[in-house]
Design an enzyme around this catalytic site. Structure first.
Site, PDB file in Angstrom:
ATOM      1  N   LYS A 161      -2.777   6.400   1.493  1.00  0.00           N
ATOM      2  CA  LYS A 161      -2.503   6.804   2.878  1.00  0.00           C
ATOM      3  C   LYS A 161      -1.539   7.995   2.878  1.00  0.00           C
ATOM      4  CE  LYS A 161      -2.207   4.501   7.334  1.00  0.00           C
ATOM      5  NZ  LYS A 161      -3.438   5.046   7.903  1.00  0.00           N
ATOM      6  N   GLU A 211     -16.139   6.070   5.456  1.00  0.00           N
ATOM      7  CA  GLU A 211     -15.356   5.509   6.563  1.00  0.00           C
ATOM      8  C   GLU A 211     -15.294   6.538   7.674  1.00  0.00           C
ATOM      9  OE1 GLU A 211     -11.218   4.797   5.573  1.00  0.00           O
ATOM     10  OE2 GLU A 211     -11.214   6.434   4.140  1.00  0.00           O
ATOM     11  N   ARG A 213       0.840  -1.213   0.000  1.00  0.00           N
ATOM     12  CA  ARG A 213       0.000   0.000   0.000  1.00  0.00           C
ATOM     13  C   ARG A 213       0.868   1.254   0.000  1.00  0.00           C
ATOM     14  NH1 ARG A 213      -4.503   0.145   4.527  1.00  0.00           N
ATOM     15  NH2 ARG A 213      -2.697   0.684   5.813  1.00  0.00           N
TER      16      ARG A 213
HETATM   17  N1  PLP Z   1      -9.217   4.183   7.120  1.00  0.00           N
HETATM   18  C1  PLP Z   1      -8.421   5.162   7.542  1.00  0.00           C
HETATM   19  C2  PLP Z   1      -8.780   6.552   7.211  1.00  0.00           C
HETATM   20  C3  PLP Z   1      -7.281   4.859   8.283  1.00  0.00           C
HETATM   21  O1  PLP Z   1      -6.474   5.820   8.719  1.00  0.00           O
HETATM   22  C4  PLP Z   1      -6.986   3.525   8.584  1.00  0.00           C
HETATM   23  C5  PLP Z   1      -5.773   3.177   9.326  1.00  0.00           C
HETATM   24  O2  PLP Z   1      -4.796   2.752   8.803  1.00  0.00           O
HETATM   25  C6  PLP Z   1      -7.856   2.535   8.140  1.00  0.00           C
HETATM   26  C7  PLP Z   1      -8.960   2.892   7.409  1.00  0.00           C
HETATM   27  C8  PLP Z   1      -7.604   1.104   8.453  1.00  0.00           C
HETATM   28  O3  PLP Z   1      -6.607   0.566   7.653  1.00  0.00           O
HETATM   29  P1  PLP Z   1      -5.731  -0.661   8.173  1.00  0.00           P
HETATM   30  O4  PLP Z   1      -6.671  -1.706   8.595  1.00  0.00           O
HETATM   31  O5  PLP Z   1      -4.935  -1.053   6.991  1.00  0.00           O
HETATM   32  O6  PLP Z   1      -4.903  -0.140   9.287  1.00  0.00           O
HETATM   33  C1  COI Z   2      -3.617   3.226  11.699  1.00  0.00           C
HETATM   34  O1  COI Z   2      -4.582   2.594  12.096  1.00  0.00           O
HETATM   35  O2  COI Z   2      -2.489   2.742  11.607  1.00  0.00           O
HETATM   36  C2  COI Z   2      -3.762   4.625  11.284  1.00  0.00           C
HETATM   37  O3  COI Z   2      -2.890   5.125  10.601  1.00  0.00           O
HETATM   38  C3  COI Z   2      -4.942   5.399  11.722  1.00  0.00           C
HETATM   39  C4  COI Z   2      -4.587   6.645  12.453  1.00  0.00           C
HETATM   40  C5  COI Z   2      -5.836   7.405  12.708  1.00  0.00           C
HETATM   41  C6  COI Z   2      -3.838   6.403  13.718  1.00  0.00           C
END
Ligand code: PLP
Ligand code: COI
Length: 343
Positions: free
Chosen positions: A185, A221, A83
């Site tokens: 991200k 989200e 990612r």
């Molecule tokens: N959506 C947002 C806006 C986030 O910051 C995160 C955190 O990483 C997620 C979703 C969840 O992603 P992941 O499960 O890959 O951490």
């Molecule tokens: C994560 O879950 O790793 C994120 O980057 C989300 C953030 C709001 C701490």
């Protein structure tokens, strides 16, 4: 036996705590230079660096855990490497090689091994790889130079409720544009959500529910996690599909867990905000959020309540939580390739 740091593991909160070592690498002269471990938490960059002028930055978030057997492991870090690679390409940054990402991850966690919270503490080591434009720019264009760093810190739950449901509110602001950067991200997405986040926090809500920016009709989200919902009959997990949300690794994992381990049906589709009252459970999922049950969604003064509201998480959410964290902590057998052993 590793030597544990003397920290109050059960009360860490989700805050920055500098650890002993971080990995640093520079991109210049058209390539990534050899990186190194550094004990310096400070960064020195030019006053006109691309990050300071036009926010050219991206990051990842993943965790290391001590398992029931005393191993130190990460959860699906290859997906974070991928990612971050995709995000960098989208932001016209030189992607950090995926195999190098995994190598550096191993090195950084090992260098800070005493900071990995002990099994059973409920805490974990949060790993934050990030890269930013360090070379000077004043016209709007990608920088010629970048810095990649990987820092770590031990953390507790992101949402104060932990396993207890939290209340969130529907935002009047958008986090991302219809054909914008919501699917990557990039730090700029979080800058865009801060106004809404402060507003929610000032009203006592844990986060926002963002609606789709084109029609404001579908669920997107939250500020820091994806959503899932459980139908009234407890047989189906429904999760929003959208091009402007982050492809959460946790969400992709619980979709698999729901379908292959818990015998649920899964629907990944557009979810209308108007259907939310038909669901019996709601949760936010993410690396920091883990699985955080949502008891109440406030929509301009009207509460949508799931199950027992703020009192207790629903049974499917509890099962998802136990299975996911069991996989991460080695008490539930993991699907092939999900657990990356570091030490
Ligand atoms: N959506 C947002 C806006 C986030 O910051 C995160 C955190 O990483 C997620 C979703 C969840 O992603 P992941 O499960 O890959 O951490
Ligand atoms: C994560 O879950 O790793 C994120 O980057 C989300 C953030 C709001 C701490």
């Amino acid at each position: 036996m590793r030597e544990l740091k003397d920290l109050d593991w059960k009360n860490l909160g989700f805050i920055y705590r500098p650890c002993d070592w971080r990995y640093v690498a520079e991109y210049k002269e058209g390539k990534w230079q050899e990186g190194h471990m550094s004990d310096d938490p400070e960064v020195r960059i030019n006053e006109c660096a691309g990050i300071l002028q036009y926010c050219q930055e991206c990051f990842e978030g993943l965790k290391a855990y001590e398992t029931v057997n005393g191993d130190i492991v990460c959860f699906r870090p290859d997906l974070n490497a991928e990612r971050m690679y995709n995000t960098a390409k989208y932001l016209c940054m030189p992607p950090f090689p995926k195999d190098k990402f995994l190598e550096v991850l191993e090195e950084t966690v090992k260098a800070n091994i005493g900071y990995v919270p002990p099994y059973g503490s409920g805490a974990s080591l949060y790993i934050r790889p990030y890269m930013f434009a360090s070379g000077p720019v004043i016209g709007v264009k990608p920088s010629d130079e970048y810095i990649f760093r990987m820092i770590v810190m031990p953390v507790g739950p992101y949402y104060k409720g932990g396993a207890k449901p939290v209340a969130i509110m529907v935002s009047d602001f958008d986090r991302a544009a219809p054909k914008g950067s919501g699917h990557v991200k990039a730090g700029l997405n979080y800058a865009m959500s801060m106004h809404a986040h402060e507003e929610a926090a000032s009203r006592g809500y844990a986060d926002n529910l963002f609606l789709d920016p084109a029609e404001r009709k579908y669920v997107e989200e939250s500020g820091g996690a994806n959503f899932y919902f459980i139908t009234e009959d407890k047989k189906t997990l429904v999760t929003p599909k959208s091009d402007s949300i982050l492809p959460s690794i946790t969400r992709r994992s619980i979709v698999y867990v729901a379908e292959h381990m818990l015998g649920l049906k899964v629907e990944e589709r557009k979810v209308e905000f108007a259907e939310l009252e038909n669901f019996s459970e709601c949760g936010m999922c993410g690396t920091a959020a883990v699985i955080s049950p949502v008891g109440v969604i406030n929509d301009h003064g009207r509460d949508i309540v799931f199950g027992k509201g703020l009192e207790e998480a629903g049974p499917v959410t509890k099962k998802l939580y136990d299975t996911l964290t069991g996989i991460q902590l080695g008490t539930v057998e993991a699907p092939e390739g999900w657990i990356y052993k570091i030490a």
